[in-house]
Write a protein that holds these residues in place. Structure first.
Motif, mmCIF file in Angstrom:
data_model
loop_
_atom_site.group_PDB
_atom_site.id
_atom_site.type_symbol
_atom_site.label_atom_id
_atom_site.label_comp_id
_atom_site.label_asym_id
_atom_site.label_seq_id
_atom_site.Cartn_x
_atom_site.Cartn_y
_atom_site.Cartn_z
ATOM 1 N N ILE A 289 0.953 -1.231 -0.064
ATOM 2 C CA ILE A 289 -0.015 -0.079 -0.008
ATOM 3 C C ILE A 289 0.903 1.170 0.086
ATOM 4 C CG2 ILE A 289 -2.101 -1.191 1.055
ATOM 5 C CD1 ILE A 289 -0.969 0.214 3.764
ATOM 6 N N ALA A 290 2.219 1.180 0.236
ATOM 7 C CA ALA A 290 2.987 2.261 0.202
ATOM 8 C C ALA A 290 3.114 3.211 -0.942
ATOM 9 C CB ALA A 290 4.352 1.951 0.671
ATOM 10 N N ASN A 291 3.384 4.338 -0.875
ATOM 11 C CA ASN A 291 3.194 5.094 -2.210
ATOM 12 C C ASN A 291 4.725 5.140 -2.749
ATOM 13 O OD1 ASN A 291 3.315 7.215 -4.143
ATOM 14 N ND2 ASN A 291 2.573 8.766 -2.689
ATOM 15 N N PRO A 292 4.891 4.688 -3.882
ATOM 16 C CA PRO A 292 6.374 4.508 -4.542
ATOM 17 C C PRO A 292 7.022 5.871 -5.252
ATOM 18 C CG PRO A 292 4.577 3.622 -6.104
ATOM 19 C CD PRO A 292 3.841 4.311 -4.670
ATOM 20 N N VAL A 293 6.021 6.542 -5.271
ATOM 21 C CA VAL A 293 6.474 7.835 -6.166
ATOM 22 C C VAL A 293 7.587 8.436 -5.551
ATOM 23 C CG1 VAL A 293 5.531 10.176 -6.786
ATOM 24 C CG2 VAL A 293 4.100 8.531 -7.001
ATOM 25 N N ALA A 294 7.906 8.884 -4.295
ATOM 26 C CA ALA A 294 9.156 9.173 -3.871
ATOM 27 C C ALA A 294 10.358 8.505 -4.233
ATOM 28 C CB ALA A 294 9.222 9.555 -2.583
ATOM 29 N N THR A 295 10.063 7.342 -4.259
ATOM 30 C CA THR A 295 11.502 6.519 -4.631
ATOM 31 C C THR A 295 11.536 6.342 -6.100
ATOM 32 O OG1 THR A 295 10.918 5.115 -2.986
ATOM 33 C CG2 THR A 295 12.568 4.440 -4.130
ATOM 34 N N ILE A 296 10.613 6.401 -6.999
ATOM 35 C CA ILE A 296 10.319 6.550 -8.533
ATOM 36 C C ILE A 296 11.077 7.950 -8.817
ATOM 37 C CG2 ILE A 296 9.174 6.691 -10.474
ATOM 38 C CD1 ILE A 296 7.259 4.386 -9.114
ATOM 39 N N LEU A 297 10.849 8.932 -8.164
ATOM 40 C CA LEU A 297 11.163 10.155 -8.445
ATOM 41 C C LEU A 297 12.753 10.257 -8.362
ATOM 42 C CD1 LEU A 297 8.310 12.462 -7.563
ATOM 43 C CD2 LEU A 297 9.324 11.878 -9.864
ATOM 44 N N SER A 298 13.361 9.635 -7.039
ATOM 45 C CA SER A 298 14.650 9.560 -6.531
ATOM 46 C C SER A 298 15.288 8.806 -7.882
ATOM 47 C CB SER A 298 14.625 8.689 -5.352
ATOM 48 O OG SER A 298 14.080 9.418 -4.544
ATOM 49 N N ALA A 299 14.671 7.890 -8.788
ATOM 50 C CA ALA A 299 15.439 7.182 -9.780
ATOM 51 C C ALA A 299 15.594 8.371 -10.920
ATOM 52 C CB ALA A 299 14.360 5.996 -10.312
ATOM 53 N N ALA A 300 14.426 9.231 -10.915
ATOM 54 C CA ALA A 300 14.723 10.158 -11.958
ATOM 55 C C ALA A 300 15.899 11.259 -11.495
ATOM 56 C CB ALA A 300 13.284 11.160 -12.004
ATOM 57 N N LEU A 301 16.030 11.486 -10.362
ATOM 58 C CA LEU A 301 17.293 12.252 -9.818
ATOM 59 C C LEU A 301 18.469 11.541 -10.125
ATOM 60 C CD1 LEU A 301 16.285 14.120 -6.333
ATOM 61 C CD2 LEU A 301 16.255 14.908 -8.820
ATOM 62 N N MET A 302 18.331 10.205 -10.023
ATOM 63 C CA MET A 302 19.791 9.527 -10.517
ATOM 64 C C MET A 302 20.110 9.551 -11.838
ATOM 65 S SD MET A 302 20.073 5.455 -9.637
ATOM 66 C CE MET A 302 18.844 4.775 -11.075
ATOM 67 N N PHE A 303 19.195 9.466 -12.715
ATOM 68 C CA PHE A 303 19.464 9.589 -14.010
ATOM 69 C C PHE A 303 20.250 11.149 -14.307
ATOM 70 C CE2 PHE A 303 16.715 6.044 -14.756
ATOM 71 C CZ PHE A 303 17.297 5.395 -15.472
ATOM 72 N N GLU A 304 19.396 12.057 -13.638
ATOM 73 C CA GLU A 304 20.039 13.405 -14.036
ATOM 74 C C GLU A 304 21.646 13.729 -13.460
ATOM 75 O OE1 GLU A 304 15.526 15.104 -14.288
ATOM 76 O OE2 GLU A 304 16.648 15.167 -12.165
#
Ligand code: IPM
Ligand code: MN
Length: 357
Positions: A289-304
Motif C-alpha cells: 500500500i506504500a506510495n512508490p512515487v518518492a522512490t521513483i522520482l529518486s530514480a529520476a534524480l539518479m538519471f540526472e
C-alpha cells in the motif's frame, strides 16, 4: 550508456518501493537504449539481523564499485523504544553517508497541481512552490565528538563541529544550483547563539561576494521554520547544516501534500545515493500500500545527477505526473477515489514510460 547500480532496499516498505523504482529504471533503460546492471545488498535492521552490522563491508564495497546507489529506507520499531540498543539501523545510514563522503543532501520540493488540495496549507500559499533544500550531511552534531555520557550516566552530551572547508564546499554547491535555478540562496543558521553558525555565516558571506549575480539572504533557523509554511514561494535554494536541514526538510516535505512524493539525492566524494525522504513505514510493510512515487522520482534524480541523462529523468517525471492526473495513486493521496496498490502504481508508470511516444 553502461549503468551499474547498487540496490539497497533496507527495511519496512523499502523492498516494495525500491522494487517499483527498479522496474521503472529498467523501462527507462530499455526505451533509451542503456545497458543496466544492478546488484542488491543489505542495509539497516535486516543487515543487523544477518550480519550484526547495519552497513556491512560487502555493501560498502558494492556501493564503491557502482555508478549510483538506489536506496529504500531503514528503521525498525524494535529499536525505537530501546535507547540501550548497542547497534541501531540508523548507524547504517550514517555510516554509509560518512564512508561514501555524501556531504550534500539535496531535496527538491515542487508541487503537483492536481495534489495541491492535499496540502495542509491553503492553496494560494502553496501554489508555485519550487524550492531546493541543500542539507550538509556528514558533519555537525550528528558526527561531532565528544559524544556520550558522564560516568554516573546523569549527564549526556553531543558536540556540533564544523570546519571552514566543510562549510565552504556545501555553500559553493548551493550557489552552483542557484545559478541554474532562480538565482537566490538562503543561508539558514543560528548565528545569534551558536559558534558554528557564526563560522557558517562568515564563510557564506565570503562566497556571496564571489557570486554577485546571485541574491543571498541570511535567516535564523527558527524564522526559516516559520517562513517555510507562511511564504514557501519566496524560497529558491536553501542551504543549512545537518540537523537544521533534517528538521526543515521534513517540514518542507508536507507543503506539497504528502511525504510519500519527495525524492532526494545525496552527493559528495564517492558514489551518489538516491532515496525517498520518508522512512521505512513499518506498519505498511508487506501490504503493498506504500506510495512508490518518492522512490521513483529518486530514480529520476539518479538519471540526472549521477548520469547526466536529463531526458530520461524528464520521462520519469512526465509518467509520474500522468499517473497522478489519471488518479492512479496510493491511499495517502487518492482523494476519495479508488486507492491503488504500490505495485499497480509502479506498473502504470512503467507501462507509460514504455509506451510514450
Ligand atoms: C533522514 C533521516 C535520518 C537523519 C535518520 C534515519 C538517521 O531522518 O534521512 O532525514 O536524521 O538524517
Ligand atoms: Mn530526517
Amino acid at each position: 550508456m553502461k549503468l551499474k547500480i547498487a540496490v539497497l532496499p533496507g527495511d519496512g516498505i523499502g523492498p516494495e518501493i525500491v522494487g517499483q523504482a527498479l522496474q521503472v529504471t529498467e523501462a527507462v533503460c530499455k526505451r533509451f537504449g542503456h545497458d543496466l546492471s544492478h546488484q542488491h545488498a543489505w542495509v539497516g535492521a535486516c543487515a543487523i539481523d544477518r550480519f550484526g552490522n547495519p552497513y556491512p563491508e560487502e555493501t560498502h564495497q558494492l556501493c564503491m564499485e557502482s555508478d549510483a546507489v538506489l536506496f529504500g529506507a531503514i528503521g525498525d520499531p524494535k529499536y525505537d523504544n530501546n535507547p540501550s540498543a548497542k547497534v541501531r539501523p540508523e548507524q547504517g545510514l550514517l555510516g554509509m553517508r560518512k564512508q561514501l563522503g555524501l556531504y550534500a543532501n539535496i531535496r527538491p520540493v515542487t508541487t503537483f497541481p492536481s495534489l495541491i488540495h492535499k496540502s495542509p496549507l491553503r492553496q494560494e500559499v502553496v501554489e508555485g512552490t519550487d524550492l531546493m533544500c541543500i542539507r550538509e550531511l556528514t558533519s555537525g552534531i550528528y558526527f561531532g565528538r565528544p559524544q556520550g555520557r558522564s560516568e554516573d550516566g546523569n549527564i549526556a552530551y553531543d558536540t556540533c563541529v564544523y570546519s571552514r572547508e566543510e562549510v565552504e564546499r556545501i555553500v559553493r554547491l548551493a550557489y552552483k544550483y542557484a545559478r541554474q535555478r532562480h538565482k537566490k540562496v538562503t543561508v539558514i543558521d543560528k548565528a545569534n547563539v551558536l559558534c558554528t553558525s557564526r563560522l557558517w555565516r562568515e564563510v557564506a558571506q565570503e562566497i556571496a561576494k564571489e557570486n554577485p549575480d546571485i541574491t543571498t539572504e541570511y535567516i535564523f533557523v527558527d524564522n526559516a521554520a516559520m517562513q517555510l509554511v507562511q511564504f514557501p514561494t519566496r524560497f529558491d535554494v536553501l542551504v543549512t547544516e545537518n540537523m537544521f536541514g533534517d528538521i526543515l526538510t521534513d517540514e518542507a516535505s508536507v507543503i506539497t501534500g504528502s511525504l510519500g512524493m519527495l525524492p532526494s539525492a545525496s552527493i559528495g566524494i564517492h558514489t551518489s545515493v538516491f532515496e525517498p525522504i520518508h522512512g521505512s513505514y513499518p506498519q505498511a510493510a508487506g501490504k503493498d500500500i506504500a506510495n512508490p512515487v518518492a522512490t521513483i522520482l529518486s530514480a529520476a534524480l539518479m538519471f540526472e545527477y549521477a548520469f547526466g541523462l536529463t531526458e530520461e529523468g524528464a520521462a520519469i517525471r512526465r509518467a509520474v505526473a500522468a499517473s497522478i492526473d489519471a488518479g492512479i495513486t496510493t491511499e495517502d493521496i487518492c482523494r476519495g477515489n479508488k486507492a491503488y496498490k504500490c505495485s499497480e502504481v509502479g506498473q502504470w508508470i512503467t507501462d507509460y514510460i514504455a509506451k510514450e511516444k
